[in-house]
Design an enzyme around this catalytic site. Structure first.
Site, PDB file in Angstrom:
ATOM      1  N   LYS A  10       6.601  -1.943   1.921  1.00 42.73           N
ATOM      2  CA  LYS A  10       5.406  -1.328   2.534  1.00 42.73           C
ATOM      3  C   LYS A  10       4.218  -2.269   2.337  1.00 42.73           C
ATOM      4  O   LYS A  10       3.346  -2.046   1.493  1.00 42.73           O
ATOM      5  CB  LYS A  10       5.145   0.057   1.929  1.00 42.73           C
TER       6      LYS A  10
ATOM      7  N   ARG B 187       8.514   4.009  -4.536  1.00 41.51           N
ATOM      8  CA  ARG B 187       8.479   3.028  -3.438  1.00 41.51           C
ATOM      9  C   ARG B 187       7.440   1.939  -3.707  1.00 41.51           C
ATOM     10  O   ARG B 187       7.682   0.751  -3.444  1.00 41.51           O
ATOM     11  CB  ARG B 187       8.193   3.728  -2.110  1.00 41.51           C
TER      12      ARG B 187
ATOM     13  N   ARG C 231      -7.625 -20.577  -1.619  1.00 44.04           N
ATOM     14  CA  ARG C 231      -6.603 -20.429  -0.571  1.00 44.04           C
ATOM     15  C   ARG C 231      -5.502 -21.490  -0.691  1.00 44.04           C
ATOM     16  O   ARG C 231      -5.755 -22.685  -0.592  1.00 44.04           O
ATOM     17  CB  ARG C 231      -7.249 -20.509   0.814  1.00 44.04           C
TER      18      ARG C 231
ATOM     19  N   GLU D  46      12.325   1.996  14.188  1.00 45.29           N
ATOM     20  CA  GLU D  46      11.415   3.047  13.713  1.00 45.29           C
ATOM     21  C   GLU D  46      10.143   2.986  14.552  1.00 45.29           C
ATOM     22  O   GLU D  46      10.025   2.162  15.457  1.00 45.29           O
ATOM     23  CB  GLU D  46      11.084   2.826  12.230  1.00 45.29           C
TER      24      GLU D  46
ATOM     25  N   TYR E 281       0.833  -1.204   0.000  1.00 47.56           N
ATOM     26  CA  TYR E 281       0.000   0.000   0.000  1.00 47.56           C
ATOM     27  C   TYR E 281       0.861   1.244   0.000  1.00 47.56           C
ATOM     28  O   TYR E 281       2.081   1.169   0.186  1.00 47.56           O
ATOM     29  CB  TYR E 281      -0.936   0.000   1.211  1.00 47.56           C
TER      30      TYR E 281
ATOM     31  N   HIS F 245      -1.003 -21.258  -0.017  1.00 45.57           N
ATOM     32  CA  HIS F 245       0.067 -20.313   0.306  1.00 45.57           C
ATOM     33  C   HIS F 245       0.876 -19.888  -0.917  1.00 45.57           C
ATOM     34  O   HIS F 245       1.227 -18.723  -1.071  1.00 45.57           O
ATOM     35  CB  HIS F 245       1.012 -20.892   1.359  1.00 45.57           C
TER      36      HIS F 245
ATOM     37  N   LEU G  74      11.255   0.973   7.091  1.00 46.65           N
ATOM     38  CA  LEU G  74      10.645   1.475   5.868  1.00 46.65           C
ATOM     39  C   LEU G  74      11.310   2.817   5.550  1.00 46.65           C
ATOM     40  O   LEU G  74      11.433   3.670   6.438  1.00 46.65           O
ATOM     41  CB  LEU G  74       9.140   1.695   6.074  1.00 46.65           C
TER      42      LEU G  74
HETATM   43  N1  PMP Z   1       7.699   3.428   9.030  1.00 48.12           N
HETATM   44  C1  PMP Z   1       6.532   2.753   9.042  1.00 48.12           C
HETATM   45  C2  PMP Z   1       6.472   1.399   9.648  1.00 48.12           C
HETATM   46  C3  PMP Z   1       5.381   3.336   8.470  1.00 48.12           C
HETATM   47  O1  PMP Z   1       4.215   2.663   8.459  1.00 48.12           O
HETATM   48  C4  PMP Z   1       5.466   4.646   7.943  1.00 48.12           C
HETATM   49  C5  PMP Z   1       4.238   5.315   7.387  1.00 48.12           C
HETATM   50  N2  PMP Z   1       3.778   4.692   6.258  1.00 48.12           N
HETATM   51  C6  PMP Z   1       6.697   5.295   7.951  1.00 48.12           C
HETATM   52  C7  PMP Z   1       7.795   4.666   8.507  1.00 48.12           C
HETATM   53  C8  PMP Z   1       6.845   6.674   7.360  1.00 48.12           C
HETATM   54  O2  PMP Z   1       6.731   6.627   5.968  1.00 48.12           O
HETATM   55  P1  PMP Z   1       6.191   7.884   5.130  1.00 48.12           P
HETATM   56  O3  PMP Z   1       7.054   9.035   5.522  1.00 48.12           O
HETATM   57  O4  PMP Z   1       6.397   7.478   3.725  1.00 48.12           O
HETATM   58  O5  PMP Z   1       4.771   8.086   5.510  1.00 48.12           O
END
Ligand code: PMP
Length: 285
Positions: A147, A52, A100, A180, A33, A102, A205
């Site tokens: 993501k 991305r 379904r 993060e 997403y 995997h 991410l």
């Molecule tokens: N880390 C994670 C786990 C996230 O879900 C997000 C938000 N999507 C971010 C960092 C920040 O990413 P962005 O600046 O692209 O929103």
């Protein structure tokens, strides 16, 4: 005005928008997403989000449901039909519907959903409010660079933060290093004014906001380094903040209840948020 969603080729009322029970996103969280901010009707950092998205799809070998240009058109159409000036657009692509099993299906019929949500006009001054974060053990999988909609670890930690009355939870690995936030990237500013955020790897991410802040820091001559930093370092930092598409630069004034620096929103966080506002406004001009 009722909200409109795009679901697999159709614009439908948000209330009745639905996907099939054997969509692999539903059964296996087999999908990716993006969330993009809309300011004054303009998509912010669209190119970065598309790069991305393309990477996430290719890492998981999920086919584009429509070409990138068609996707761009659909996104703009959803924004238009929902008459959004400030807000976000959400898009989700899954590996589609299949009995379904995997292993991947033979088909490449990915599923696409696009929705949009209206926010009050962004107020960058009001956004400069300090928040609490808590920390929690890093329990997620080892491909956090993708993501994906597989966000259960993130949800558990965000719920922990909510129950503690905190805005966000930062994940800490066994060696004491912060990765993060549950939906944001973590930053600190050392006592000698150096900006630090974790380097990119499979551990985090690579936030689009993160990339914009690094660009701003470079332009403004702010000293920065991309490296792992520990919870201990964060607790003795002068300032800290967390960044994302929806929260911009969000000053962190307490970590696990302990004040960061003097426990107030600091000058560099304030400055970076202001420049981030300029960065968004420039694209909305
Ligand atoms: N880390 C994670 C786990 C996230 O879900 C997000 C938000 N999507 C971010 C960092 C920040 O990413 P962005 O600046 O692209 O929103």
């Amino acid at each position: 005005m009722s909200r409109i969603a795009y679901v697999n080729g159709q614009y439908v009322p948000h209330l009745s928008a639905a996907v099939h029970i054997e969509d692999r996103g539903y059964q296996f969280s087999d999908g990716v997403y993006e969330v993009i901010a809309i300011h004054k009707g303009k998509l912010i950092d669209m190119d970065g989000h598309m790069v991305r998205l393309s990477r996430s799809l290719s890492e998981l070998e999920i086919a584009w449901p429509v070409g990138p240009r068609s996707l761009d058109m659909i996104i703009r159409q959803v924004i238009r039909r929902n008459r959004i000036r400030d807000g976000i657009v959400y898009m989700q692509i899954t590996r589609g519907v299949a009995p379904r099993n995997h292993a991947f299906p033979a088909h490449h019929d990915s599923a696409l959903v696009v929705t949009a949500k209206r926010f009050p006009p962004f107020d960058f001054d009001a956004a400069n409010k300090g928040v609490d974060v808590i920390t929690t053990p890093e329990i997620r999988w080892q491909r956090r660079d993708i993501k994906t909609v597989s966000l259960l670890g993130n949800c558990l930690a965000k719920e922990e933060a909510a129950r503690a009355g905190a805005y966000e939870a930062w994940f800490v690995e066994g060696d004491g290093m912060i990765t993060e936030g549950t939906s944001s990237n973590a930053w600190i500013i050392t006592t000698d004014g150096q900006l630090i955020t974790r380097n990119t790897s499979n551990s985090i991410l690579n936030g689009i906001t993160r990339l914009s802040i690094l660009k701003i820091a470079k332009e403004q001559g702010v000293k920065f380094v991309e490296r792992a930093f520990s919870l201990e370092e964060a607790k003795s930092a002068k300032e800290a903040f967390t960044s994302s598409t929806t929260s911009f630069v969000k000053p962190v004034i307490r970590i696990d209840g302990d004040p960061v620096g003097d426990g107030k929103v600091g000058p560099l966080s304030t400055k970076l948020l202001a420049y981030y506002g300029v960065h968004m406004k420039a694209q909305a001009a």
